[in-house]
Enzyme design. Structure first.
Site, PDB file in Angstrom:
ATOM      1  N   HIS A 237      23.502  17.461   1.371  1.00  0.00           N
ATOM      2  CA  HIS A 237      23.555  17.311   2.807  1.00  0.00           C
ATOM      3  C   HIS A 237      24.911  17.734   3.255  1.00  0.00           C
ATOM      4  CE1 HIS A 237      22.939  16.160   6.907  1.00  0.00           C
ATOM      5  NE2 HIS A 237      21.853  16.335   6.822  1.00  0.00           N
ATOM      6  N   CYS A 275      20.872  22.032   6.454  1.00  0.00           N
ATOM      7  CA  CYS A 275      20.495  21.306   7.779  1.00  0.00           C
ATOM      8  C   CYS A 275      21.188  22.323   8.778  1.00  0.00           C
ATOM      9  CB  CYS A 275      21.140  20.031   7.740  1.00  0.00           C
ATOM     10  SG  CYS A 275      21.130  19.149   9.156  1.00  0.00           S
ATOM     11  N   HIS A 302      16.671  21.310   6.631  1.00  0.00           N
ATOM     12  CA  HIS A 302      16.299  20.337   7.952  1.00  0.00           C
ATOM     13  C   HIS A 302      16.415  20.990   9.210  1.00  0.00           C
ATOM     14  CE1 HIS A 302      18.250  16.220   6.006  1.00  0.00           C
ATOM     15  NE2 HIS A 302      17.177  16.462   5.525  1.00  0.00           N
ATOM     16  N   ASP A 349      13.919  18.060  11.843  1.00  0.00           N
ATOM     17  CA  ASP A 349      14.980  17.206  11.933  1.00  0.00           C
ATOM     18  C   ASP A 349      15.214  16.310  13.253  1.00  0.00           C
ATOM     19  OD1 ASP A 349      17.164  15.472  10.697  1.00  0.00           O
ATOM     20  OD2 ASP A 349      18.478  17.155  10.608  1.00  0.00           O
ATOM     21  N   HIS A 350      15.327  15.093  13.345  1.00  0.00           N
ATOM     22  CA  HIS A 350      15.477  14.467  14.724  1.00  0.00           C
ATOM     23  C   HIS A 350      14.504  15.032  15.743  1.00  0.00           C
ATOM     24  CE1 HIS A 350      20.095  13.876  13.222  1.00  0.00           C
ATOM     25  NE2 HIS A 350      19.214  13.199  12.409  1.00  0.00           N
ATOM     26  N   TYR A 366      14.848   9.635  15.011  1.00  0.00           N
ATOM     27  CA  TYR A 366      13.426   9.500  14.466  1.00  0.00           C
ATOM     28  C   TYR A 366      12.208   8.958  14.889  1.00  0.00           C
ATOM     29  CZ  TYR A 366      16.235  11.377  10.779  1.00  0.00           C
ATOM     30  OH  TYR A 366      17.008  12.191   9.827  1.00  0.00           O
TER      31      TYR A 366
END
Ligand code: DNO
Length: 391
Positions: A237, A275, A302, A349-350, A366
């Site tokens: 990541h 990401c 992500h 993601d998020h 999340y």
């Protein structure tokens, strides 16, 4: 027209997560990204524990597609203390995961802190809340809470002036919240203390960027045989944010770093978690260019977006509305996916805290509805790209 879709996944923190597996099914994901957060870093993930989690996921008709994260212990990152034993434990966990049929693993090599933000509830114009990173707040933490000596030489004059002003006018609520947010780890794994952060900063000072790069390559070499023997794909990541903070070194922040990692250990297992939100927070990263060059090594993605300003502050914007060129990112991923044996898993993601999630107890970034919106938008984008045969 090609019809191969990316694998739609969703991060689930386990039975304690306030977002349930049935919520996730309704959101439209089919794959789960999960980790055994209750097992302390460095201990072996046994087949029993892995199977228990896997069964819970499968009973809902979902699949455990990716482990995020199998955490790399600090002693491995610093190559000190018990690192030889910890590597053995790590490889054992990988073997156990593979024996249970889980072969894609995400990890990071960020010193001490995982992702860093300075505010979790930046209110957007439409009333939703987003995660935020602000250099002045970080400087307040660094200069006046952490009191790191070198920090005074590292920040630009105007940031220091504004930080001083902000600190002098701050109330204890602001300072406590800031402290908690910066020291925050993965929700169920707890925060670290200021004291241990200070110690770690000292340790990493002598390791430096070159030392951390070496330790990372050493880690990859140690787990290489196991990964190759069991078909495991490791995905690093990127650093979040992708530049040094609090004097800590960074090794996975840009194209050069990623190319170094994948060429230095040039084995199939050694891959990247692309990401977009992490890489996208840098002023200089051209994400489309990066993806073009590393896409063959992207085994997990992500997808989220950020809006930045000229000094490097950023907040997490809507998935399709920000500085990341999401259309071209998804287009490249879709293109790469056509030649893959297994579809590349991605997760929204998020997400923003919005609608009924406002005020609910959820893991920062999340909550359900914001991610549901992100997933829906990203699926639509992918369908549009595939249907218009733009790949
Ligand atoms: C934040 C995440 C990170 C990520 C880890 C991977 O939301 O992107 O916590 O899971 O850094 O090891």
């Amino acid at each position: 027209m090609s019809k191969r879709f990316l694998k739609q996944t969703w991060r689930w923190y386990g039975p304690q997560d306030s977002v349930s597996l049935s919520d996730i099914k309704q959101a439209g994901a089919t794959g789960i990204v999960s980790a055994l957060h209750h097992i302390p870093h460095g201990e072996v993930w046994t087949k029993e524990e892995i199977t228990k989690r896997k069964n819970i996921i499968e009973e809902e008709g979902l699949e455990w597609s990716v482990v995020e994260s199998l955490p790399v212990h600090e002693d491995i990152k610093t190559r000190s203390g018990n690192h030889e034993q910890l590597i053995q434990n790590y490889t054992k966990s990988l073997e156990n995961l593979a024996a249970c049929g889980i072969q894609t693993v995400c990890y990071n090599f960020m010193p001490v802190l995982d992702w860093t933000r300075t505010q979790l509830d930046k209110e957007l114009e439409n009333g939703a809340k987003a995660l935020n990173f602000n250099w002045i707040d970080l400087a307040v933490f660094d200069l006046y809470i952490l009191k790191r000596e070198e920090a005074f030489e590292e920040y630009a004059e105007d940031i220091k002036t504004q930080a001083k002003d902000r600190f002098e006018n701050a109330d204890s609520n602001y300072l406590n919240a800031l402290c908690e947010i910066v020291l925050m780890g993965i929700p169920s794994e707890g925060n670290i203390s200021i004291e241990s952060l200070r110690k770690s900063i000292e340790t990493y000072k002598s390791i430096g960027k070159e030392g951390l790069k070496k330790n990372h390559i050493w880690f990859l070499q140690q787990i290489s045989d196991t990964c190759m023997a069991h078909g495991i794909k490791m995905t690093i990541h990127p650093d979040d944010p992708p530049y040094p903070i609090l004097g800590l070194p960074r090794i996975a922040s840009n194209l050069e770093d990623l190319i170094y990692i994948i060429t230095k250990v040039d084995e199939e297992f050694n891959g990247i978690c692309f990401c977009t939100g992490s890489l996208g927070a840098s002023q200089t990263n051209d994400l489309v260019k990066i993806l073009e060059q590393v896409k063959h090594k992207v085994y997990f993605a992500h997808l989220r977006n950020v809006k930045k300003d000229e000094i490097g502050n950023f907040y997490e914007s809507d998935h399709l509305d920000g500085d990341v060129d999401m259309y071209n990112i998804v287009r490249l991923l879709v293109e790469e996916n056509q030649g893959r044996e297994n579809s590349i898993p991605f997760r929204p993601d998020h997400g923003h805290e919005m609608l009924d999630d406002i005020g609910k107890e959820t893991n920062p970034g999340y909550s359900a509805i914001g991610r549901l919106k992100g997933l829906a938008e990203l699926r639509g984008l992918e369908l549009g790209i595939i249907s218009s045969n733009n790949t």
